[in-house]
Design an enzyme around this catalytic site. Structure first.
Site, PDB file in Angstrom:
ATOM      1  CG  ASP A 171      40.719  32.752  38.892  1.00  0.00           C
ATOM      2  OD1 ASP A 171      39.634  33.342  39.025  1.00  0.00           O
ATOM      3  OD2 ASP A 171      41.562  32.651  39.801  1.00  0.00           O
ATOM      4  CE  LYS A 220      47.088  37.595  40.681  1.00  0.00           C
ATOM      5  NZ  LYS A 220      45.744  37.270  41.198  1.00  0.00           N
ATOM      6  CE  LYS A 223      45.287  33.950  38.024  1.00  0.00           C
ATOM      7  NZ  LYS A 223      44.121  34.532  37.380  1.00  0.00           N
ATOM      8  CB  CYS A 231       8.089   9.696  38.104  1.00  0.00           C
ATOM      9  SG  CYS A 231       8.745  10.186  36.491  1.00  0.00           S
ATOM     10  CB  CYS A 249      11.981  12.881  33.494  1.00  0.00           C
ATOM     11  SG  CYS A 249      10.376  12.371  34.151  1.00  0.00           S
ATOM     12  CB  CYS A 297       8.944  13.913  37.538  1.00  0.00           C
ATOM     13  SG  CYS A 297      10.492  13.208  38.134  1.00  0.00           S
TER      14      CYS A 297
END
Length: 665
Positions: free
Chosen positions: A37, A118, A311, A408, A421, A426
């Site tokens: 928000d 709210k 808010k 890997c 990588c 991988c």
């Protein structure tokens, strides 16, 4: 005047508008917000500031001129008696007292206020005629909403009748979902192998859009009423009392007859207690208590002048970092992730948080054993805000930059911000690429564990191998068996018909997320058309600079053999643009049919659906879009209801086709 800078500023303004429209659709229509928000509000404020400086720029392209979402198209629509507007947003004490000064100036007095929570839900309007609920509408675009009366009758807190024998009235309010209901639903979905809902608002919105009222009843939604159209009430407090006497639930906690100083104290108090509330709130609505004062203040085209929405910032809680590990993404990017002591945040249990990249982690100074403040980015993804240095214990060790891939053992390349990588074989990199591909293609049942098993057994080495799988191979996997294997193969087969933008997103092209994939699909409606674009033509697409255009041009060429392999196995991307034009209304949708029909045989109905781009399956699965029900339906009806699949009838089918014929004529 120098026109060049003005032109660049206007282009920036249009880009901001397009970006906000994209996030509007993600939030309202797709129910999958990608930003929080606060980020959304900041983006909107940038647009408003530019429009204040350049009022001549404001037009139909501006998101500030519209409210909410467009009607969904799944239900009949109806005009609101008067527009359902919104409240302008404020974020601090200065904004609140500026609103108070405006009210004082306009009313020539010091007004009293009403404040309540709210709720983060979905606004609806209820029409009662002679005491009976006759119509229920979604907010829609503020002027026109979807008629979802039968769905709203399943919501707790909405009475079917009120003690009003004569005349009519309208009640407006918010449908929402308590945290307990969401947790119960998600527990069931996880057991069934389904993706859990990300938050209460998304689940509420999706439930109200269901074509089956039974789904709404099972989701245990609730309603809070905040408005009543009645000349008998003179204040918001009287309105709330009246609604409560009619068994309509009203928002709580609330404050009435208050001064602006008392309102700010209430805002601060509720912010501290918000995590203990049984439902999600994102702020406090502050409005003039007197209805006469509200009428005098009036409204703009988008906002009520007599109220504002304060808010809150995103919820944040403190927890401890247990450990930090590296995660390999589909592009090979190495991302540090913090494993946390589990803690409840915004209605859900959080045990992991992203550290974005090692450069970010080093800047924050996060260590294993630290106590940190976390919040949810976009109300979905947990992220660390800051370390509580006062609680750092002795003996903690600074985070070290890894030199080798843990999957890997290849040497990692790049700086802390771009560590990756580069090994094409991988294991983790391939797994993440396949997870992203399966998600973009909406292949239900192909989760991380199944993909890891397929990769470990060397059964899948690239995207096209997914379309070579069969039941015999899948049924031997630990988590499958014959029944689940058949469902997964059906889902893979159905996924071959995929929206072109989803197809492009699945390919994992650098810089091409969902938004740029849609921009590409809007420019070209097929792979062949896309492949002949020049770098200059790619650069002309909104959001594509020179770097993105050059990269995309090269990667499209590199992907050609892999894409052709997918096409050879039956993958068929379709253009949403053509669908919207009415040529193929059922493109991308799968149907299962049960019962008998008045306007044709089963075979004729199936052929009709296929001609309009749809597919007809023999059995119900999680990815079935519609069950078409005729007279004397079989057991498929109960099965579809249990899976929350949309159930439609013959009248619905032909109403869709009539629209096509009208568009063509």
């Amino acid at each position: 005047m120098n026109r060049a800078p003005m032109s660049r500023e206007y282009e920036r303004y249009l880009d901001l508008c397009r970006e906000l429209w994209y996030h509007n659709r993600a939030y309202f229509t797709l129910d999958c917000p990608e930003i929080g928000d606060e980020e959304y509000d900041q983006l909107l404020e940038k647009i408003k500031n530019l429009e204040c400086i350049h009022p001549d720029w404001v037009g139909e392209h501006s998101p500030t001129q519209f409210i909410g979402e467009k009607p969904s198209g799944r239900f009949p629509t109806q005009n609101h008696i008067w527009p359902m507007l919104s409240y302008d947003k404020i974020f601090d004490r200065d904004g609140l007292f500026h609103f108070h000064e405006q009210c004082q100036k306009a009313l020539c007095k010091t007004p009293s206020y009403y404040a309540d929570v709210k709720i983060d839900g979905c606004a609806v309007a209820l029409w009662y005629i002679r005491g009976r609920l006759e119509c229920g509408l979604t907010r829609g675009d503020g002027l026109v909403g979807d008629v979802i009366t039968e769905n709203l009758k399943q919501v707790a807190g909405i009475p079917h009748t009120i003690p009003m024998r004569q005349g009519s009235c309208e009640i407006r309010g918010e449908v929402h979902m308590p945290f307990t209901a969401l947790n119960s639903i998600n527990e069931g979905r996880i057991k069934e192998g389904l993706e859990p809902f990300s938050n209460t608002r998304n689940c509420t919105s999706g439930s109200l859009k269901s074509l089956d009222p039974k789904v709404v009843r099972e989701r245990k939604l609730s309603f809070f009423g905040y408005f009543l159209s009645s000349p008998e009430v003179e204040s918001v407090q009287e309105m709330s009392t009246k609604l409560a006497s009619w068994s309509v639930s009203v928002p709580s906690p609330s404050l009435t007859g208050a001064s602006i100083e008392e309102v700010f104290e209430f805002i601060q108090k509720v912010e501290i207690e918000r995590e203990s509330l049984p439902f999600r709130i994102d702020g406090i609505v502050v409005k003039l208590d007197s209805m006469e004062d509200q009428l005098q203040m009036g409204s703009t085209g988008q906002y009520y002048r007599w109220g504002v929405a304060f808010k809150y910032r995103a919820c944040r809680v403190k927890t401890r970092v247990r450990s930090i590990f590296s995660q390999i993404g589909r592009s090979g990017a190495v991302t540090p992730v913090a494993l946390l002591d589990p803690v409840y945040l915004d209605g859900s249990c959080v045990s992991k948080a992203t550290l974005h990249h090692f450069g970010w982690a080093f800047e924050k100074g996060v260590r294993e054993g630290d106590f940190v403040w976390i919040c949810k980015g976009g109300d979905i993804i947990p992220q660390i805000l800051e370390v509580d240095m006062d609680l750092r214990q002795q003996g903690t060790v600074p985070l070290q930059l890894p030199t080798k891939c843990h999957s890997c053992d290849s040497v990692l390349e790049g700086c802390p911000m771009t560590l990756r990588c580069s090994n094409p074989l991988c294991h983790d990199k391939l797994v993440q690429s396949l997870i992203h591909f399966a998600d973009s293609f909406s292949i239900d049942g192909l989760g991380k564990r199944t993909i890891e098993e397929l990769v470990s057994r060397n059964l899948v080495k690239d995207w096209d191998d997914l379309f070579r799988l069969n039941c015999e191979v899948l049924k031997d996997l630990p988590q499958c068996g014959p029944i689940l294997a058949k469902k997964l193969i059906d889902s893979i087969e159905k996924s071959k018909l995929v929206p072109f933008f989803s197809f492009l997103s699945a390919l994992g092209i650098p810089y091409i997320g969902k938004r740029n994939a849609r921009a590409l699909a809007k420019k070209c409606d097929s792979w062949d058309a896309l492949r002949v674009l020049s770098i200059e033509e790619l650069q002309s697409i909104p959001g594509f600079g020179g770097k993105v255009a050059r990269s995309t041009y090269k990667v499209l060429s590199d992907l050609e053999p892999r894409v052709r392999s997918l096409f050879a196995l039956g993958v068929r991307p379709f253009s949403e643009k053509k669908e919207k034009e009415g040529a193929v209304p059922f493109s991308g949708f799968s149907f299962v049919i049960t019962g008998t029909f008045k306007k044709g045989s089963r075979k004729e109905i199936e052929e009709l659906i296929r001609k309009q781009g749809g597919s007809v399956l023999s059995s119900i699965s999680q990815k079935t879009d519609y069950l078409l029900v005729g007279e004397s339906p079989g057991g498929k009806l109960e099965q579809a209801q249990s899976l929350n699949i949309a159930i439609v009838n013959e009248a619905w089918l032909f109403s869709k086709l009539e629209k096509v014929y009208q568009n063509v004529s």
